[in-house]
Design a protein around this motif. Sequence first.
Motif, PDB file in Angstrom:
ATOM      1  N   UNK A  57       0.841  -1.198   0.000  1.00  0.00           N
ATOM      2  CA  UNK A  57       0.000   0.000   0.000  1.00  0.00           C
ATOM      3  C   UNK A  57       0.876   1.248   0.000  1.00  0.00           C
ATOM      4  N   UNK A  58       1.990   1.186   0.754  1.00  0.00           N
ATOM      5  CA  UNK A  58       2.924   2.314   0.775  1.00  0.00           C
ATOM      6  C   UNK A  58       3.646   2.465  -0.565  1.00  0.00           C
ATOM      7  N   UNK A  59       3.953   1.342  -1.197  1.00  0.00           N
ATOM      8  CA  UNK A  59       4.621   1.402  -2.499  1.00  0.00           C
ATOM      9  C   UNK A  59       3.678   2.030  -3.538  1.00  0.00           C
ATOM     10  N   UNK A  60       2.406   1.693  -3.463  1.00  0.00           N
ATOM     11  CA  UNK A  60       1.434   2.306  -4.387  1.00  0.00           C
ATOM     12  C   UNK A  60       1.389   3.819  -4.177  1.00  0.00           C
ATOM     13  N   UNK A  61       1.463   4.248  -2.906  1.00  0.00           N
ATOM     14  CA  UNK A  61       1.464   5.685  -2.612  1.00  0.00           C
ATOM     15  C   UNK A  61       2.741   6.363  -3.087  1.00  0.00           C
ATOM     16  N   UNK A  62       3.854   5.663  -2.916  1.00  0.00           N
ATOM     17  CA  UNK A  62       5.127   6.221  -3.402  1.00  0.00           C
ATOM     18  C   UNK A  62       5.054   6.443  -4.915  1.00  0.00           C
ATOM     19  N   UNK A  63       4.511   5.451  -5.635  1.00  0.00           N
ATOM     20  CA  UNK A  63       4.421   5.572  -7.089  1.00  0.00           C
ATOM     21  C   UNK A  63       3.513   6.735  -7.493  1.00  0.00           C
ATOM     22  N   UNK A  64       2.482   6.985  -6.697  1.00  0.00           N
ATOM     23  CA  UNK A  64       1.606   8.134  -6.952  1.00  0.00           C
ATOM     24  C   UNK A  64       2.396   9.435  -6.817  1.00  0.00           C
ATOM     25  N   UNK A  65       3.190   9.531  -5.734  1.00  0.00           N
ATOM     26  CA  UNK A  65       4.032  10.728  -5.537  1.00  0.00           C
ATOM     27  C   UNK A  65       4.986  10.912  -6.712  1.00  0.00           C
ATOM     28  N   UNK A  66       5.610   9.823  -7.091  1.00  0.00           N
ATOM     29  CA  UNK A  66       6.601   9.826  -8.169  1.00  0.00           C
ATOM     30  C   UNK A  66       5.961  10.330  -9.480  1.00  0.00           C
ATOM     31  N   UNK A  67       4.746   9.892  -9.714  1.00  0.00           N
ATOM     32  CA  UNK A  67       4.042  10.234 -10.955  1.00  0.00           C
ATOM     33  C   UNK A  67       3.533  11.680 -10.929  1.00  0.00           C
ATOM     34  N   UNK A  68       3.080  12.141  -9.773  1.00  0.00           N
ATOM     35  CA  UNK A  68       2.306  13.385  -9.723  1.00  0.00           C
ATOM     36  C   UNK A  68       3.046  14.589  -9.131  1.00  0.00           C
ATOM     37  N   UNK A  69       4.119  14.340  -8.381  1.00  0.00           N
ATOM     38  CA  UNK A  69       4.654  15.450  -7.584  1.00  0.00           C
ATOM     39  C   UNK A  69       6.137  15.738  -7.770  1.00  0.00           C
ATOM     40  N   UNK A  70       6.807  15.086  -8.702  1.00  0.00           N
ATOM     41  CA  UNK A  70       8.246  15.355  -8.864  1.00  0.00           C
ATOM     42  C   UNK A  70       8.487  16.585  -9.737  1.00  0.00           C
ATOM     43  N   UNK A 129       4.052  -9.937  -1.994  1.00  0.00           N
ATOM     44  CA  UNK A 129       4.226  -8.480  -1.965  1.00  0.00           C
ATOM     45  C   UNK A 129       4.345  -7.915  -3.380  1.00  0.00           C
ATOM     46  N   UNK A 130       5.118  -8.609  -4.229  1.00  0.00           N
ATOM     47  CA  UNK A 130       5.279  -8.130  -5.611  1.00  0.00           C
ATOM     48  C   UNK A 130       3.951  -8.133  -6.356  1.00  0.00           C
ATOM     49  N   UNK A 131       3.177  -9.195  -6.158  1.00  0.00           N
ATOM     50  CA  UNK A 131       1.884  -9.290  -6.848  1.00  0.00           C
ATOM     51  C   UNK A 131       0.942  -8.182  -6.384  1.00  0.00           C
ATOM     52  N   UNK A 132       0.963  -7.884  -5.093  1.00  0.00           N
ATOM     53  CA  UNK A 132       0.067  -6.838  -4.582  1.00  0.00           C
ATOM     54  C   UNK A 132       0.511  -5.469  -5.111  1.00  0.00           C
ATOM     55  N   UNK A 133       1.826  -5.237  -5.129  1.00  0.00           N
ATOM     56  CA  UNK A 133       2.345  -3.973  -5.673  1.00  0.00           C
ATOM     57  C   UNK A 133       1.886  -3.815  -7.123  1.00  0.00           C
ATOM     58  N   UNK A 134       1.956  -4.906  -7.879  1.00  0.00           N
ATOM     59  CA  UNK A 134       1.591  -4.870  -9.297  1.00  0.00           C
ATOM     60  C   UNK A 134       0.143  -4.432  -9.525  1.00  0.00           C
ATOM     61  N   UNK A 135      -0.740  -4.764  -8.579  1.00  0.00           N
ATOM     62  CA  UNK A 135      -2.148  -4.348  -8.733  1.00  0.00           C
ATOM     63  C   UNK A 135      -2.374  -2.939  -8.173  1.00  0.00           C
ATOM     64  N   UNK A 136      -1.302  -2.283  -7.683  1.00  0.00           N
ATOM     65  CA  UNK A 136      -1.500  -0.990  -7.013  1.00  0.00           C
ATOM     66  C   UNK A 136      -2.277  -1.162  -5.714  1.00  0.00           C
ATOM     67  N   UNK A 137      -2.113  -2.348  -5.093  1.00  0.00           N
ATOM     68  CA  UNK A 137      -2.808  -2.697  -3.845  1.00  0.00           C
ATOM     69  C   UNK A 137      -4.325  -2.670  -4.016  1.00  0.00           C
ATOM     70  N   UNK A 138      -4.790  -3.113  -5.179  1.00  0.00           N
ATOM     71  CA  UNK A 138      -6.233  -3.283  -5.431  1.00  0.00           C
ATOM     72  C   UNK A 138      -6.561  -4.747  -5.197  1.00  0.00           C
ATOM     73  N   UNK A 139      -7.123  -5.026  -4.022  1.00  0.00           N
ATOM     74  CA  UNK A 139      -7.247  -6.427  -3.595  1.00  0.00           C
ATOM     75  C   UNK A 139      -8.173  -7.248  -4.481  1.00  0.00           C
ATOM     76  N   UNK A 140      -9.182  -6.586  -5.079  1.00  0.00           N
ATOM     77  CA  UNK A 140     -10.143  -7.333  -5.906  1.00  0.00           C
ATOM     78  C   UNK A 140      -9.472  -7.911  -7.151  1.00  0.00           C
ATOM     79  N   UNK A 141      -8.277  -7.413  -7.487  1.00  0.00           N
ATOM     80  CA  UNK A 141      -7.574  -7.937  -8.661  1.00  0.00           C
ATOM     81  C   UNK A 141      -6.673  -9.121  -8.313  1.00  0.00           C
ATOM     82  N   UNK A 142      -6.609  -9.480  -7.042  1.00  0.00           N
ATOM     83  CA  UNK A 142      -5.741 -10.603  -6.635  1.00  0.00           C
ATOM     84  C   UNK A 142      -6.480 -11.926  -6.836  1.00  0.00           C
ATOM     85  N   UNK A 143      -5.713 -13.024  -6.981  1.00  0.00           N
ATOM     86  CA  UNK A 143      -6.346 -14.315  -7.266  1.00  0.00           C
ATOM     87  C   UNK A 143      -7.378 -14.715  -6.208  1.00  0.00           C
TER      88      UNK A 143
END
Length: 261
Positions: free
Chosen positions: A6-19, A207-221
Amino acid sequence: MPELPENEAQRLTLERECLNRTIGAVELGDDVTYIELPGDNERARLVGRQFTETRRHGKNIFAGSKTGPWMTVHLGMTGRLIPFDAPDDPPDKTKLLIRFEGDRRLAFRCPRKLGHVRIIDDPDAYIADQGLGPDALGIDQEVFVEVFGKTRSAIKSALMKQDRMAGVGNLWSDETCFQTGLHPETRADALSEKTLCEVHGAMQRILEAVVKTGATYSELPDDWLIRHRRKGRNCRRCGGTIVNAKVGGRTAYFCDKHQAK
Ligand SMILES: [Zn+2]
């Protein structure tokens, strides 16, 4: 509580939107009495600067630049970093608002206690000061086996000890036990080297699989615990029943059949 993915998804949001946007102002929101936020002088250090890079270690997010300073954010239980553009208003419960030049804004929304924002000079020194173990996605198998083979507590609790390894909390320690067929109360130091290697592999794959979905649990197996993490549900792996129990003060969910003691 947000964990590594969940934190990695937030980091990626910062990286995309605020640099690479110059910071014009850093302001406190309403009702900030119960939360740790940087004071006037600390906030002023960011003004005129840009975030040019982001990092994450365990549950800590960092944004800064080579020469510093850095902002570090801990989301606590319910914190969230929300970029938006003026003239939109910041979300309710905004505790800190960064105004970048132009219309871009970044809100730290935190309805409950425990989150914090700090201004620091150096993420590596900060990580060391906080006594955090290696990041759960970065820890290699050999170190993992060495550390957890000597940890005298339930495997679930061991995985959550941030000084041993940073980033795993209640949800993903449960999922790791579920996917390796371990009862959460199994002592870590009773596990064979082979089993510890399996735990390490499963944890990092999860952890890698969850990061890949942007921590969207409904997309997990569908056969993951997270999709059915409720007492009385059927286990999609073996037909057993999902049960819960307190382990190290936290509520663990597990299957009564394929994770039997
Ligand atoms: Zn099962």
